[in-house]
Design an enzyme around this catalytic site. Structure first.
Site, PDB file in Angstrom:
ATOM      1  N   TYR A 156       0.893  -1.244   0.031  1.00 65.20           N
ATOM      2  CA  TYR A 156       0.026   0.202  -0.034  1.00 65.20           C
ATOM      3  C   TYR A 156       0.816   1.325  -0.160  1.00 65.20           C
ATOM      4  O   TYR A 156       0.469   2.055  -0.637  1.00 65.20           O
ATOM      5  CB  TYR A 156      -0.996  -0.162   1.228  1.00 65.20           C
ATOM      6  CG  TYR A 156      -2.022   1.003   1.312  1.00 65.20           C
ATOM      7  CD1 TYR A 156      -3.064   1.093   0.493  1.00 65.20           C
ATOM      8  CD2 TYR A 156      -1.912   2.182   2.351  1.00 65.20           C
ATOM      9  CE1 TYR A 156      -3.923   2.132   0.734  1.00 65.20           C
ATOM     10  CE2 TYR A 156      -2.658   2.914   2.461  1.00 65.20           C
ATOM     11  CZ  TYR A 156      -3.939   3.087   1.854  1.00 65.20           C
ATOM     12  OH  TYR A 156      -4.755   4.094   1.842  1.00 65.20           O
ATOM     13  N   LYS A 160       0.883   3.958  -2.866  1.00 60.67           N
ATOM     14  CA  LYS A 160       0.420   5.532  -2.706  1.00 60.67           C
ATOM     15  C   LYS A 160       1.513   6.369  -2.861  1.00 60.67           C
ATOM     16  O   LYS A 160       1.305   7.558  -3.232  1.00 60.67           O
ATOM     17  CB  LYS A 160      -0.034   5.483  -0.931  1.00 60.67           C
ATOM     18  CG  LYS A 160      -1.404   4.955  -0.919  1.00 60.67           C
ATOM     19  CD  LYS A 160      -2.306   5.256  -1.541  1.00 60.67           C
ATOM     20  CE  LYS A 160      -3.794   4.678  -1.409  1.00 60.67           C
ATOM     21  NZ  LYS A 160      -4.847   5.323  -2.187  1.00 60.67           N
TER      22      LYS A 160
HETATM   23  P1  NAP Z   1     -13.575   1.965   1.249  1.00 58.93           P
HETATM   24  O1  NAP Z   1     -14.540   2.895   2.416  1.00 58.93           O
HETATM   25  O2  NAP Z   1     -13.237   0.840   1.418  1.00 58.93           O
HETATM   26  O3  NAP Z   1     -14.251   2.516   0.023  1.00 58.93           O
HETATM   27  C1  NAP Z   1     -13.561   1.958  -1.026  1.00 58.93           C
HETATM   28  C2  NAP Z   1     -14.223   2.239  -2.455  1.00 58.93           C
HETATM   29  O4  NAP Z   1     -13.446   2.071  -3.502  1.00 58.93           O
HETATM   30  C3  NAP Z   1     -15.557   1.748  -2.568  1.00 58.93           C
HETATM   31  O5  NAP Z   1     -16.241   2.653  -3.119  1.00 58.93           O
HETATM   32  C4  NAP Z   1     -15.195   0.548  -3.455  1.00 58.93           C
HETATM   33  O6  NAP Z   1     -16.401   0.040  -4.229  1.00 58.93           O
HETATM   34  C5  NAP Z   1     -14.111   1.226  -4.314  1.00 58.93           C
HETATM   35  N1  NAP Z   1     -13.317   0.326  -5.271  1.00 58.93           N
HETATM   36  C6  NAP Z   1     -12.387  -0.534  -4.463  1.00 58.93           C
HETATM   37  N2  NAP Z   1     -11.792  -1.487  -5.640  1.00 58.93           N
HETATM   38  C7  NAP Z   1     -12.086  -0.664  -6.524  1.00 58.93           C
HETATM   39  C8  NAP Z   1     -12.107  -0.832  -8.071  1.00 58.93           C
HETATM   40  N3  NAP Z   1     -11.143  -2.006  -8.555  1.00 58.93           N
HETATM   41  N4  NAP Z   1     -12.541  -0.405  -8.993  1.00 58.93           N
HETATM   42  C9  NAP Z   1     -13.570   0.653  -8.566  1.00 58.93           C
HETATM   43  N5  NAP Z   1     -13.909   0.879  -7.360  1.00 58.93           N
HETATM   44  C10 NAP Z   1     -13.202   0.236  -6.651  1.00 58.93           C
HETATM   45  O7  NAP Z   1     -12.230   3.020   1.717  1.00 58.93           O
HETATM   46  P2  NAP Z   1     -11.891   4.485   1.903  1.00 58.93           P
HETATM   47  O8  NAP Z   1     -11.480   4.446   3.315  1.00 58.93           O
HETATM   48  O9  NAP Z   1     -13.125   5.366   1.669  1.00 58.93           O
HETATM   49  O10 NAP Z   1     -10.894   4.748   1.166  1.00 58.93           O
HETATM   50  C11 NAP Z   1     -10.715   5.667   0.055  1.00 58.93           C
HETATM   51  C12 NAP Z   1      -9.453   6.120  -0.565  1.00 58.93           C
HETATM   52  O11 NAP Z   1      -8.903   6.861   0.736  1.00 58.93           O
HETATM   53  C13 NAP Z   1      -8.761   4.988  -0.966  1.00 58.93           C
HETATM   54  O12 NAP Z   1      -7.868   5.523  -1.851  1.00 58.93           O
HETATM   55  C14 NAP Z   1      -7.759   4.846   0.372  1.00 58.93           C
HETATM   56  O13 NAP Z   1      -6.482   4.194   0.116  1.00 58.93           O
HETATM   57  C15 NAP Z   1      -7.430   6.270   0.792  1.00 58.93           C
HETATM   58  N6  NAP Z   1      -7.327   6.181   2.289  1.00 58.93           N
HETATM   59  C16 NAP Z   1      -8.057   5.982   3.230  1.00 58.93           C
HETATM   60  C17 NAP Z   1      -7.578   6.171   4.573  1.00 58.93           C
HETATM   61  C18 NAP Z   1      -8.656   5.721   5.755  1.00 58.93           C
HETATM   62  O14 NAP Z   1      -7.900   5.845   6.890  1.00 58.93           O
HETATM   63  N7  NAP Z   1      -9.782   5.351   5.624  1.00 58.93           N
HETATM   64  C19 NAP Z   1      -6.369   6.818   4.911  1.00 58.93           C
HETATM   65  C20 NAP Z   1      -5.804   7.167   3.861  1.00 58.93           C
HETATM   66  C21 NAP Z   1      -6.190   7.042   2.533  1.00 58.93           C
HETATM   67  P3  NAP Z   1     -17.471  -0.920  -3.749  1.00 58.93           P
HETATM   68  O15 NAP Z   1     -18.448  -0.154  -2.586  1.00 58.93           O
HETATM   69  O16 NAP Z   1     -18.226  -1.308  -4.953  1.00 58.93           O
HETATM   70  O17 NAP Z   1     -16.707  -2.230  -3.080  1.00 58.93           O
END
Ligand code: NAP
Length: 249
Positions: A156, A160
């Site tokens: 990851y 990133k």
């Molecule tokens: P999340 O709640 O798990 O949601 C992930 C989203 O991505 C869902 O809409 C999922 O669709 C979609 N997705 C996954 N694989 C995909 C693919 N191959 N093609 C199209 N859509 C896909 O994640 P989140 O925590 O909101 O994270 C969103 C972004 O922020 C990510 O890039 C993550 O790395 C980044 N981020 C998150 C955090 C954190 O603490 N949460 C911190 C830093 C960065 P489905 O609903 O259909 O599964």
């Protein structure tokens, strides 16, 4: 009247978590939004309902960002529905955590494919309408982990960090065409991605957050909307942290 009135936006992974909040915030500020998701149609429909219920305009499109045809389809579907693509938010992301010694090639590849390859493919597909319009905003969601690293997340962190390099290269490549490209690096945000963490893991992270709380997706979305707005006209190639002060540099 919102500051994004009339703009067309595509948010990958818009069905849940941070992507959902970004879709709702962009729509609240007047943008027409494509809510992309991979498989969770019900979650995407609920984002659509929230946007339409507040008087906004949105569509959903299913598609795996790591597949070139699907990535092109997201851009085409947005242009067909709204007439342009002005704002691209590459947000779709997954984790497959594990210590390096035990990390499988599948876990490495899956994380690169969705996070990094997906960002490349959708951005590439977005180039044609943005270059033709001589303008556009690309916002890539990376992570503080791509800046500072994290034990158990070599796959990851690499993906990133790759997104940050990609952002800077693209920003230089398209600046003369009126297109900006920036990255947003969230810290610890309460979503499905972090829901599986143990209390010990949460406490360890919290010790590194000067603001002393876990963030919500709504803490991230306003920065993304700002980067998409006129107020960010002179900002490109940047990686901005939304992390409660975890990284200060
Ligand atoms: P999340 O709640 O798990 O949601 C992930 C989203 O991505 C869902 O809409 C999922 O669709 C979609 N997705 C996954 N694989 C995909 C693919 N191959 N093609 C199209 N859509 C896909 O994640 P989140 O925590 O909101 O994270 C969103 C972004 O922020 C990510 O890039 C993550 O790395 C980044 N981020 C998150 C955090 C954190 O603490 N949460 C911190 C830093 C960065 P489905 O609903 O259909 O599964």
């Amino acid at each position: 009247m919102g500051d994004l009135d009339g703009r067309a936006a595509l948010v990958t992974g818009g069905s849940r978590g941070i992507g959902r909040a970004i879709c709702i915030e962009l729509a609240r500020r007047g943008a027409k939004v494509t809510v992309n998701y991979q498989s969770n149609a019900a979650a995407a429909e609920s984002v659509l309902a929230a946007i339409r219920g507040a008087g906004g305009e949105a569509i959903t499109i299913a598609g795996d960002v790591s597949k070139a045809d699907a990535a092109a389809g997201l851009v085409k579907g947005t242009v067909d529905a709204f007439g342009s693509l002005d704002i691209l938010v590459n947000n779709a992301g997954i984790t497959r955590d594990g210590l390096l010694m035990r990390m499988s090639e599948d876990d490495w590849d899956a994380v690169q494919n969705t996070n990094l390859r997906g960002t490349f493919l959708v951005t590439k597909a977005a180039m044609r309408p943005m270059l033709r319009a001589r303008g556009g905003r690309i916002i890539n969601i990376t992570s503080v982990v791509g800046v500072m690293g994290n034990a158990g997340q070599a796959n990851y962190a690499a993906a990133k960090a790759g997104i940050i390099g990609f952002t800077r290269a693209v920003a230089r490549e398209v600046a003369s065409r009126g297109i900006t490209c920036n990255a947003v690096a969230p810290g610890f945000i309460a979503t499905d991605i972090t829901a599986g963490m143990t209390e010990a893991q949460i406490n360890a992270v919290m010790g590194q957050v000067p603001l002393g709380r876990i963030a919500n997706p709504e803490d991230v979305a306003p920065l993304v909307a700002f980067l998409a707005s006129e107020g960010a006209n002179y900002i490109t190639g940047q990686c901005i942290n939304v992390d409660g002060g975890m990284v200060m540099a």
